[in-house]
Structures are given as C-alpha cells and as structure tokens.
Design a protein around this motif. Structure first.
Motif, short mmCIF file in Angstrom:
data_model
loop_
_atom_site.label_atom_id
_atom_site.label_comp_id
_atom_site.label_asym_id
_atom_site.label_seq_id
_atom_site.Cartn_x
_atom_site.Cartn_y
_atom_site.Cartn_z
N TRP A 23 0.81 -1.21 0.00
CA TRP A 23 0.00 0.00 0.00
C TRP A 23 0.85 1.27 0.00
O TRP A 23 0.49 2.27 -0.62
CB TRP A 23 -0.98 0.00 1.16
CG TRP A 23 -2.03 -1.05 0.96
CD1 TRP A 23 -2.23 -2.17 1.70
CD2 TRP A 23 -2.99 -1.11 -0.11
NE1 TRP A 23 -3.25 -2.92 1.17
CE2 TRP A 23 -3.75 -2.30 0.06
CE3 TRP A 23 -3.29 -0.28 -1.18
CZ2 TRP A 23 -4.78 -2.66 -0.80
CZ3 TRP A 23 -4.32 -0.65 -2.04
CH2 TRP A 23 -5.04 -1.82 -1.84
N GLU A 26 2.09 1.54 -3.58
CA GLU A 26 0.98 1.94 -4.45
C GLU A 26 0.69 3.43 -4.31
O GLU A 26 0.52 4.13 -5.31
CB GLU A 26 -0.27 1.11 -4.10
CG GLU A 26 -1.40 1.21 -5.11
CD GLU A 26 -2.37 2.35 -4.85
OE1 GLU A 26 -3.08 2.74 -5.77
OE2 GLU A 26 -2.41 2.86 -3.71
N LYS A 27 0.68 3.94 -3.09
CA LYS A 27 0.43 5.35 -2.84
C LYS A 27 1.54 6.21 -3.45
O LYS A 27 1.29 7.24 -4.07
CB LYS A 27 0.34 5.60 -1.34
CG LYS A 27 0.05 7.02 -0.96
CD LYS A 27 -0.05 7.17 0.55
CE LYS A 27 -0.30 8.60 0.94
NZ LYS A 27 -0.38 8.76 2.40
N ARG A 28 2.77 5.75 -3.29
CA ARG A 28 3.92 6.49 -3.81
C ARG A 28 3.90 6.54 -5.34
O ARG A 28 4.12 7.59 -5.94
CB ARG A 28 5.20 5.83 -3.31
CG ARG A 28 6.47 6.42 -3.83
CD ARG A 28 6.65 7.85 -3.30
NE ARG A 28 7.71 8.49 -4.01
CZ ARG A 28 8.99 8.41 -3.68
NH1 ARG A 28 9.36 7.73 -2.62
NH2 ARG A 28 9.91 9.01 -4.39
N LYS A 30 1.34 6.25 -7.29
CA LYS A 30 0.20 7.08 -7.69
C LYS A 30 0.58 8.56 -7.63
O LYS A 30 0.26 9.33 -8.54
CB LYS A 30 -1.00 6.79 -6.79
CG LYS A 30 -2.28 7.41 -7.24
CD LYS A 30 -3.44 6.95 -6.38
CE LYS A 30 -4.75 7.45 -6.90
NZ LYS A 30 -5.86 6.97 -6.10
N ALA A 31 1.29 8.96 -6.58
CA ALA A 31 1.72 10.35 -6.45
C ALA A 31 2.78 10.69 -7.49
O ALA A 31 2.75 11.76 -8.10
CB ALA A 31 2.25 10.61 -5.05
N ARG A 33 3.21 9.47 -10.41
CA ARG A 33 2.68 9.52 -11.77
C ARG A 33 2.29 10.94 -12.17
O ARG A 33 2.23 11.26 -13.35
CB ARG A 33 1.45 8.63 -11.91
CG ARG A 33 1.78 7.19 -11.92
CD ARG A 33 0.56 6.38 -12.13
NE ARG A 33 0.95 5.36 -13.10
CZ ARG A 33 0.13 4.59 -13.71
NH1 ARG A 33 -1.15 4.70 -13.53
NH2 ARG A 33 0.57 3.68 -14.55
N LYS A 34 2.04 11.79 -11.20
CA LYS A 34 1.64 13.17 -11.48
C LYS A 34 2.85 14.07 -11.71
O LYS A 34 2.71 15.21 -12.10
CB LYS A 34 0.80 13.71 -10.33
CG LYS A 34 -0.50 12.95 -10.16
CD LYS A 34 -1.26 13.40 -8.95
CE LYS A 34 -2.50 12.53 -8.77
NZ LYS A 34 -3.18 12.80 -7.53
#
Length: 84
Positions: A23, A26-28, A30-31, A33-34
């Motif tokens: 998790w 996954e959070k990292r 997701k961040a 990717r921006k």
C-alpha cells in the motif's frame, strides 16, 4: 526514473508487513505519476510550463536545454531564480 526505482526498492526491502509495503508503494507510485519527471503531456502550448516543472524538480538541467533559444532558457532560469 532510476532514482524512483531505487526509492521503490527501499520500500519493498523494508521490514514492514508485506501488505503495508504494497500500500505504501501503491500510494507512492500514484503520487509520482503526477510528476513531470515520470509522465508529461507534450504540447507546444505547454512547453514553457513543462520545461519549468522539469527544471524545478531537477529532472533536467540548463545544459539539457542547450538546443533551445537563449531567450527561452533565460526566461526559465529567471522564473526558477525568482521562485526557486
């Protein structure tokens, strides 16, 4: 990208529970990717902003802009100096 991969590797090699590592990673991702260092929309109308973001995040350097006009490079460096 190599720097990010090394940071992801540290997360996976940590002593946390496997589910916590998943998790957190996954959070990292997701961040990240921006971030313009990972994915960027290529468009002439967004070129200045994109180059500015890449420079600000140290994905590229002024040397990488050597093929661009001196005026553009000076403008980008002036903004970074003002707000950097």
């Amino acid at each position: 990208m190599n720097r990010l991969n090394q940071e992801y590797k540290k997360i996976l090699e940590s002593d946390s529970l496997p589910s916590n590592k998943f998790w957190k990673l996954e959070k990292r991702i997701k961040a990240d990717r921006k971030s313009p260092g990972v994915i960027v929309e290529v468009s002439r109308s967004y070129m200045f902003q994109t180059l500015l973001e890449l420079m600000s995040e140290k994905v590229i350097t002024d040397e990488d802009l050597s093929g661009f006009s001196k005026e553009l490079r000076d403008d980008i460096n002036a903004v970074i100096k003002q707000f950097g």
